[in-house]
Design a protein around this motif. Structure first.
Motif, short mmCIF file in Angstrom:
data_model
loop_
_atom_site.label_atom_id
_atom_site.label_comp_id
_atom_site.label_asym_id
_atom_site.label_seq_id
_atom_site.Cartn_x
_atom_site.Cartn_y
_atom_site.Cartn_z
N SER A 187 0.80 -1.23 0.00
CA SER A 187 0.00 0.00 0.00
C SER A 187 0.83 1.27 0.00
O SER A 187 0.34 2.34 -0.38
CB SER A 187 -0.93 0.01 1.21
N GLY A 188 2.07 1.17 0.45
CA GLY A 188 2.89 2.37 0.49
C GLY A 188 3.15 2.82 1.90
O GLY A 188 2.82 2.14 2.87
N PRO A 189 3.76 4.00 2.08
CA PRO A 189 4.22 4.44 3.40
C PRO A 189 3.11 4.51 4.44
O PRO A 189 1.99 4.93 4.14
CB PRO A 189 4.78 5.85 3.11
N VAL A 190 3.45 4.08 5.64
CA VAL A 190 2.56 4.17 6.80
C VAL A 190 3.31 4.94 7.88
O VAL A 190 4.47 4.63 8.18
CB VAL A 190 2.15 2.77 7.31
N ALA A 191 2.67 5.92 8.48
CA ALA A 191 3.33 6.75 9.49
C ALA A 191 3.79 5.90 10.67
O ALA A 191 3.08 4.96 11.07
CB ALA A 191 2.38 7.84 9.97
N PRO A 192 4.96 6.19 11.25
CA PRO A 192 5.43 5.44 12.42
C PRO A 192 4.40 5.46 13.55
O PRO A 192 3.84 6.51 13.88
CB PRO A 192 6.71 6.19 12.83
N GLY A 193 4.14 4.29 14.12
CA GLY A 193 3.20 4.17 15.23
C GLY A 193 1.75 4.11 14.81
O GLY A 193 0.86 3.88 15.65
N ARG A 194 1.47 4.31 13.53
CA ARG A 194 0.08 4.34 13.06
C ARG A 194 -0.61 3.00 13.26
O ARG A 194 -1.74 2.93 13.73
CB ARG A 194 0.06 4.74 11.58
N ILE A 195 0.07 1.91 12.90
CA ILE A 195 -0.54 0.59 13.01
C ILE A 195 -0.83 0.25 14.47
O ILE A 195 -1.92 -0.20 14.82
CB ILE A 195 0.37 -0.47 12.36
N ASP A 196 0.13 0.48 15.34
CA ASP A 196 -0.08 0.17 16.76
C ASP A 196 -1.17 1.05 17.36
O ASP A 196 -1.95 0.60 18.21
CB ASP A 196 1.23 0.36 17.53
N GLY A 197 -1.22 2.31 16.91
CA GLY A 197 -2.26 3.20 17.42
C GLY A 197 -3.65 2.74 17.05
O GLY A 197 -4.57 2.75 17.88
#
Length: 317
Positions: A105-115
């Protein structure tokens, strides 16, 4: 305003069976658009045509300004998709699976998935084969939202979620819209759509039979009223209500020194309020509009005759 999605005479036929009959609609960029309809109405087929998972038999589709058939990976990275039937690789953890999706999908902001996982109450370190249906749905929502796509396409997004998680999902949708993202979601439950969408399309038998704002649905919906009044007979009160536009199903609940009546009112309530203002009221209850009942009437109204030739049936607007 720019359109994030538009279709014109969208038709899909499987063999001799026509599933979509010349569907026309558009979704403004930055809006939340809901499609409701019973199972088999064509909601999932419409979404799959938008995403080039399946291809229309005829008609035109534009998603984020492009033809999905020619958009390729570049267009797909701008979209977050939650399918109605979610199939997950069972031999990996949720975290590993999301890392794979992130590479696509492309770049994901750091911490976004865990948040997102924390908000939804999802343990990312469990193997997906051990997840319940609700937790698999949470994982699907994380992969759809995690890269902050311009367009979210969500098929029955709250299926399997408990009420508290559903409320968190609604908050996520509102935040996405506030950030300028467009949301296109489907459901067979009106109450879910009305909490998240600005505009609702009602789909039945592969045709759009109405496109309304949520406020417009509320204004035209059926309400129930109950009141108690002194100094008037049940007959006279019933006769008075019978002359008010939109009022029906008048029933006497109690009669004596005062009377209690119930009735339904469809459409504008001002005429009813003016009529009740002439009475000596001791109690008045006006319920929230019953949107489900209004939509069910649309479902049960006579359908147009199906057309065997693709593209010949125009959807009602």
């Amino acid at each position: 305003m720019a359109q994030a999605i538009s279709t014109r005479s969208l038709t899909k036929q499987f063999g001799r069976r026509v599933v979509l009959h010349g569907v026309d609609f558009s979704v403004e960029a930055g809006s939340a658009f809901g499609v409701i309809g019973p199972n088999g109405a064509g909601k999932t087929t419409t979404m799959r045509c938008l995403l080039d998972i399946i291809r229309p038999t005829s008609g035109e589709v534009r998603v984020l300004g492009k033809d999905p058939r020619a958009g390729g990976p570049e267009l797909r990275r701008r979209i977050g998709y939650l399918p109605g039937e979610l199939f997950l690789e069972g031999r990996v953890t949720g975290r590993t699976l999301l890392a794979h999706y992130q590479a696509i999908s492309g770049p994901v902001a750091p911490g976004r998935i865990d948040g997102l996982a924390e908000r939804l109450g999802l343990d990312l370190d469990r193997h997906t084969r051990k997840l319940s249906k609700g937790n698999k749905q949470k994982l699907g929502l994380v992969q759809a939202f995690m890269h902050d796509p311009e367009l979210l396409v969500l098929d029955e997004p709250t299926s399997g979620l408990d009420p508290l998680v559903q409320q968190e999902f609604h908050a996520m949708v509102r935040e996405a819209q506030h950030n300028g993202q467009t949301i296109f979601l489907s459901s067979h439950v009106l109450s879910e759509v009305q909490q998240t969408a600005d505009t609702v399309a009602i789909l039945r038998d592969g045709r759009i039979i109405a496109v309304e704002s949520v406020n417009g649905l509320r204004e035209g919906a059926v309400r129930r009223v109950r009141f108690t009044a002194n100094g008037i007979t049940a007959h006279d009160a019933g006769a008075m209500l019978g002359g008010v536009p939109g009022v029906g199903h008048v029933a006497v609940l109690e009669s004596g020194g005062s009377i209690t009546l119930s009735a339904t009112v469809e459409g504008a309530i001002q005429p009813l309020v003016r009529a009740l203002g002439t009475l000596d009221l001791t109690d008045l209850v006006l319920e929230e509009p019953d949107l489900e009942e209004s939509v069910l009437k649309m479902y049960s109204s006579p359908a147009e005759t199906d057309q065997a030739v693709p593209g010949t049936a125009e959807a009602a607007r």
